[in-house]
Design a protein around this motif. Sequence first.
Motif, PDB file in Angstrom:
ATOM      1  N   MET A  69      23.369   4.794 -12.755  1.00  0.00           N
ATOM      2  CA  MET A  69      24.721   4.713 -12.244  1.00  0.00           C
ATOM      3  C   MET A  69      24.775   3.870 -11.091  1.00  0.00           C
ATOM      4  SD  MET A  69      26.328   6.056 -14.419  1.00  0.00           S
ATOM      5  CE  MET A  69      27.886   6.318 -13.678  1.00  0.00           C
ATOM      6  N   GLN A  70      23.872   4.056 -10.271  1.00  0.00           N
ATOM      7  CA  GLN A  70      23.584   3.380  -8.902  1.00  0.00           C
ATOM      8  C   GLN A  70      23.619   2.000  -8.897  1.00  0.00           C
ATOM      9  OE1 GLN A  70      20.456   4.669  -5.882  1.00  0.00           O
ATOM     10  NE2 GLN A  70      21.434   3.481  -4.486  1.00  0.00           N
ATOM     11  N   VAL A  71      22.730   1.336  -9.930  1.00  0.00           N
ATOM     12  CA  VAL A  71      22.724   0.056 -10.275  1.00  0.00           C
ATOM     13  C   VAL A  71      23.954  -0.597 -10.811  1.00  0.00           C
ATOM     14  CG1 VAL A  71      21.499  -1.638 -11.723  1.00  0.00           C
ATOM     15  CG2 VAL A  71      20.013   0.242 -10.925  1.00  0.00           C
ATOM     16  N   LEU A  72      24.545   0.120 -11.752  1.00  0.00           N
ATOM     17  CA  LEU A  72      25.864  -0.282 -12.327  1.00  0.00           C
ATOM     18  C   LEU A  72      26.985  -0.330 -11.012  1.00  0.00           C
ATOM     19  CD1 LEU A  72      26.199   1.811 -15.433  1.00  0.00           C
ATOM     20  CD2 LEU A  72      25.666  -0.772 -15.281  1.00  0.00           C
ATOM     21  N   ALA A  73      26.945   0.626 -10.128  1.00  0.00           N
ATOM     22  CA  ALA A  73      28.030   0.331  -9.138  1.00  0.00           C
ATOM     23  C   ALA A  73      27.446  -0.624  -8.223  1.00  0.00           C
ATOM     24  CB  ALA A  73      27.576   1.895  -8.345  1.00  0.00           C
ATOM     25  N   THR A  74      26.077  -1.230  -8.073  1.00  0.00           N
ATOM     26  CA  THR A  74      25.986  -1.920  -7.002  1.00  0.00           C
ATOM     27  C   THR A  74      26.335  -3.485  -7.832  1.00  0.00           C
ATOM     28  OG1 THR A  74      23.835  -0.994  -6.375  1.00  0.00           O
ATOM     29  CG2 THR A  74      23.955  -3.403  -6.135  1.00  0.00           C
ATOM     30  N   PHE A  75      26.125  -3.757  -9.164  1.00  0.00           N
ATOM     31  CA  PHE A  75      26.687  -4.645  -9.646  1.00  0.00           C
ATOM     32  C   PHE A  75      28.055  -4.788  -9.903  1.00  0.00           C
ATOM     33  CE2 PHE A  75      22.425  -4.877 -12.088  1.00  0.00           C
ATOM     34  CZ  PHE A  75      22.238  -6.441 -11.785  1.00  0.00           C
ATOM     35  N   ARG A  76      28.991  -3.899  -9.875  1.00  0.00           N
ATOM     36  CA  ARG A  76      30.376  -3.772  -9.928  1.00  0.00           C
ATOM     37  C   ARG A  76      30.734  -4.248  -8.353  1.00  0.00           C
ATOM     38  NH1 ARG A  76      30.220   0.873 -13.223  1.00  0.00           N
ATOM     39  NH2 ARG A  76      30.314   2.195 -11.270  1.00  0.00           N
ATOM     40  N   ARG A  77      30.103  -3.916  -7.322  1.00  0.00           N
ATOM     41  CA  ARG A  77      30.566  -4.002  -5.990  1.00  0.00           C
ATOM     42  C   ARG A  77      29.991  -5.469  -5.836  1.00  0.00           C
ATOM     43  NH1 ARG A  77      26.900  -0.892  -3.671  1.00  0.00           N
ATOM     44  NH2 ARG A  77      25.645  -2.470  -2.422  1.00  0.00           N
ATOM     45  N   MET A  78      29.259  -6.357  -6.589  1.00  0.00           N
ATOM     46  CA  MET A  78      28.810  -7.402  -6.095  1.00  0.00           C
ATOM     47  C   MET A  78      29.822  -8.714  -6.846  1.00  0.00           C
ATOM     48  SD  MET A  78      24.628  -7.298  -6.658  1.00  0.00           S
ATOM     49  CE  MET A  78      24.577  -9.182  -6.255  1.00  0.00           C
ATOM     50  N   GLY A  79      30.964  -8.044  -7.297  1.00  0.00           N
ATOM     51  CA  GLY A  79      31.945  -8.907  -7.651  1.00  0.00           C
ATOM     52  C   GLY A  79      33.163  -8.880  -6.543  1.00  0.00           C
ATOM     53  N   ALA A  80      32.868  -8.399  -5.450  1.00  0.00           N
ATOM     54  CA  ALA A  80      33.812  -8.687  -4.301  1.00  0.00           C
ATOM     55  C   ALA A  80      33.874 -10.065  -3.809  1.00  0.00           C
ATOM     56  CB  ALA A  80      33.281  -7.490  -3.176  1.00  0.00           C
ATOM     57  N   PRO A  81      34.910 -10.371  -3.202  1.00  0.00           N
ATOM     58  CA  PRO A  81      35.230 -11.661  -2.691  1.00  0.00           C
ATOM     59  C   PRO A  81      34.188 -12.445  -1.904  1.00  0.00           C
ATOM     60  CG  PRO A  81      37.372 -10.451  -2.507  1.00  0.00           C
ATOM     61  CD  PRO A  81      36.253  -9.332  -2.929  1.00  0.00           C
ATOM     62  N   HIS A  82      33.271 -11.794  -0.939  1.00  0.00           N
ATOM     63  CA  HIS A  82      32.254 -12.252  -0.094  1.00  0.00           C
ATOM     64  C   HIS A  82      31.032 -12.440  -1.231  1.00  0.00           C
ATOM     65  CE1 HIS A  82      31.896  -7.807  -0.014  1.00  0.00           C
ATOM     66  NE2 HIS A  82      30.456  -8.103   0.130  1.00  0.00           N
ATOM     67  N   TRP A  83      30.978 -11.797  -2.116  1.00  0.00           N
ATOM     68  CA  TRP A  83      29.924 -12.200  -3.135  1.00  0.00           C
ATOM     69  C   TRP A  83      30.221 -13.214  -3.916  1.00  0.00           C
ATOM     70  CZ3 TRP A  83      25.112 -10.679  -2.859  1.00  0.00           C
ATOM     71  CH2 TRP A  83      24.657  -9.453  -2.287  1.00  0.00           C
ATOM     72  N   LEU A  84      31.489 -13.482  -4.360  1.00  0.00           N
ATOM     73  CA  LEU A  84      31.922 -14.389  -5.103  1.00  0.00           C
ATOM     74  C   LEU A  84      31.740 -15.854  -4.357  1.00  0.00           C
ATOM     75  CD1 LEU A  84      35.165 -12.927  -6.991  1.00  0.00           C
ATOM     76  CD2 LEU A  84      33.169 -13.372  -7.960  1.00  0.00           C
ATOM     77  N   GLY A  85      32.124 -15.681  -3.053  1.00  0.00           N
ATOM     78  CA  GLY A  85      32.062 -16.868  -2.227  1.00  0.00           C
ATOM     79  C   GLY A  85      30.355 -17.150  -2.320  1.00  0.00           C
ATOM     80  N   LEU A  86      29.352 -16.335  -2.092  1.00  0.00           N
ATOM     81  CA  LEU A  86      28.015 -16.571  -2.161  1.00  0.00           C
ATOM     82  C   LEU A  86      27.711 -17.209  -3.421  1.00  0.00           C
ATOM     83  CD1 LEU A  86      25.099 -16.755  -1.101  1.00  0.00           C
ATOM     84  CD2 LEU A  86      24.994 -14.157  -2.101  1.00  0.00           C
ATOM     85  N   TYR A  87      28.226 -16.901  -4.839  1.00  0.00           N
ATOM     86  CA  TYR A  87      27.891 -17.351  -5.755  1.00  0.00           C
ATOM     87  C   TYR A  87      28.417 -18.938  -6.060  1.00  0.00           C
ATOM     88  CZ  TYR A  87      27.770 -12.416  -7.161  1.00  0.00           C
ATOM     89  OH  TYR A  87      27.137 -11.125  -7.088  1.00  0.00           O
ATOM     90  N   ALA A  88      29.612 -18.809  -5.344  1.00  0.00           N
ATOM     91  CA  ALA A  88      29.956 -20.372  -5.441  1.00  0.00           C
ATOM     92  C   ALA A  88      29.311 -21.233  -4.691  1.00  0.00           C
ATOM     93  CB  ALA A  88      31.710 -20.212  -4.646  1.00  0.00           C
ATOM     94  N   VAL A  89      28.787 -20.936  -3.430  1.00  0.00           N
ATOM     95  CA  VAL A  89      27.685 -21.782  -2.727  1.00  0.00           C
ATOM     96  C   VAL A  89      26.504 -22.110  -3.587  1.00  0.00           C
ATOM     97  CG1 VAL A  89      26.477 -21.904  -0.688  1.00  0.00           C
ATOM     98  CG2 VAL A  89      28.660 -20.980  -0.633  1.00  0.00           C
ATOM     99  N   VAL A  90      25.940 -21.002  -3.965  1.00  0.00           N
ATOM    100  CA  VAL A  90      24.893 -21.415  -4.914  1.00  0.00           C
ATOM    101  C   VAL A  90      25.354 -22.317  -6.026  1.00  0.00           C
ATOM    102  CG1 VAL A  90      23.168 -20.396  -6.328  1.00  0.00           C
ATOM    103  CG2 VAL A  90      23.763 -19.103  -4.174  1.00  0.00           C
ATOM    104  N   LEU A  91      26.098 -22.031  -6.712  1.00  0.00           N
ATOM    105  CA  LEU A  91      26.430 -22.759  -8.102  1.00  0.00           C
ATOM    106  C   LEU A  91      26.947 -24.200  -7.713  1.00  0.00           C
ATOM    107  CD1 LEU A  91      28.436 -20.271 -10.262  1.00  0.00           C
ATOM    108  CD2 LEU A  91      26.333 -20.936 -10.732  1.00  0.00           C
ATOM    109  N   ALA A  92      27.749 -24.400  -6.607  1.00  0.00           N
ATOM    110  CA  ALA A  92      27.836 -25.683  -6.074  1.00  0.00           C
ATOM    111  C   ALA A  92      26.802 -26.429  -5.580  1.00  0.00           C
ATOM    112  CB  ALA A  92      29.012 -25.597  -4.926  1.00  0.00           C
ATOM    113  N   ALA A  93      25.637 -25.674  -4.958  1.00  0.00           N
ATOM    114  CA  ALA A  93      24.492 -26.437  -4.537  1.00  0.00           C
ATOM    115  C   ALA A  93      23.551 -27.191  -5.765  1.00  0.00           C
ATOM    116  CB  ALA A  93      23.750 -25.546  -3.741  1.00  0.00           C
ATOM    117  N   TRP A  94      23.511 -26.101  -6.822  1.00  0.00           N
ATOM    118  CA  TRP A  94      22.867 -26.388  -8.182  1.00  0.00           C
ATOM    119  C   TRP A  94      23.630 -27.465  -8.757  1.00  0.00           C
ATOM    120  CZ3 TRP A  94      18.233 -25.602  -9.334  1.00  0.00           C
ATOM    121  CH2 TRP A  94      17.332 -24.634  -8.840  1.00  0.00           C
ATOM    122  N   ALA A  95      24.868 -27.411  -8.780  1.00  0.00           N
ATOM    123  CA  ALA A  95      25.981 -28.629  -9.564  1.00  0.00           C
ATOM    124  C   ALA A  95      25.437 -29.741  -8.794  1.00  0.00           C
ATOM    125  CB  ALA A  95      27.051 -28.254  -9.588  1.00  0.00           C
TER     126      ALA A  95
END
Length: 252
Positions: free
Chosen positions: A1-27
Motif C-alpha cells: 500500500m505504501q508503494v502504491l501511495a508513493t506512485f500516486r503521489r509522484m503524479g503531482a505537478p512538481h514530479w510531472l515537471g521532473l519527468y518533463a525535464v528528463v524526457l526533454a533531455a532524452w528527446a
Amino acid sequence: MQVLATFRRMGAPHWLGLYAVVLAAWAALFAMQTPVELRNLADLYGADFWRELCTVEAGWAGLPITILMWLLMSAAMMAPTAIPALVTWDDLVISGAARGFGALLFGYLAVWGGFSVVASILQVVLAEFQLLDGFGKSTNDLVTASLLLIAGAYQFSALKEACLSKCRKPLTFFMQYWNEGPLRMGLRLGAVCLGCCWALMVLAFVGGTMNLLWMGGAMILMFLEKMPDIGRYLTRPVGLALIGAAGLVLVF
C-alpha cells in the motif's frame, strides 16, 4: 500500500515537471544523434572524413554545443538516479517538515552542470590531440584502457563507498545537513552523487558521448548502485569487470 501511495503521489505537478525535464533531455539527445548512415561513412573513410565534415565545429569552436550535449546527458542520466532521495524529500515536504522540492533539485543538477562544463573541456582537449573521434569515442587503446582501469579501481575506493553510503540512506543524509536548507542540501547531494558516479560518467569517452545505448545502460547501473539491497552486491563486481576490460584492451 505504501508503494502504491508513493506512485500516486509522484503524479503531482512538481514530479510531472521532473519527468518533463528528463524526457526533454532524452528527446534532445536522440535528435542530436548522428545518423547511422553518416556513422557508416565515417567508419568507411576514416577520421579524416569526419574532421573535414565538421571543420566549422571542430576544436574550441564546438565547445558550446559540446557543453549543451553534456548538460543534456547529465540531466537525462543523473536526474533519474536521484529519485529515491527526491521521494524521501517529498515525504518530508508532505509531512510539513521540509519545503523546496525545486530548490533541492536545482542544487543537485547545478553540480552536474559544473561537471558537464569540465567534461566538455576535457572532450575538446582530447579531440585536439586526436585521442577522440567525432563521436566522442576514444581512438587510442592506451586512453581506453586507462579510463576503464581508473573507473574500475575507483569502484573499490573509500571515497566511492562513503558517497554511496549517503546516497543509499537519503533520510539520514538530510537529517545530517538539515540546517543548511534545500538549495545547499541539493548542492551537497549533487556533490555526493558526483563522488559516486563521475568515473562511470567519464566512460562516455569509451562508449561514445552520443551513444544512447551506453547512456541508458550507465544510467541503470548508477541507479541500481544507489539501491541499498542491490548496490552493495554490484559495486565491486562492476569494478572487477572494468579492470578486466582494461586488461583485454591492452592485450588484444
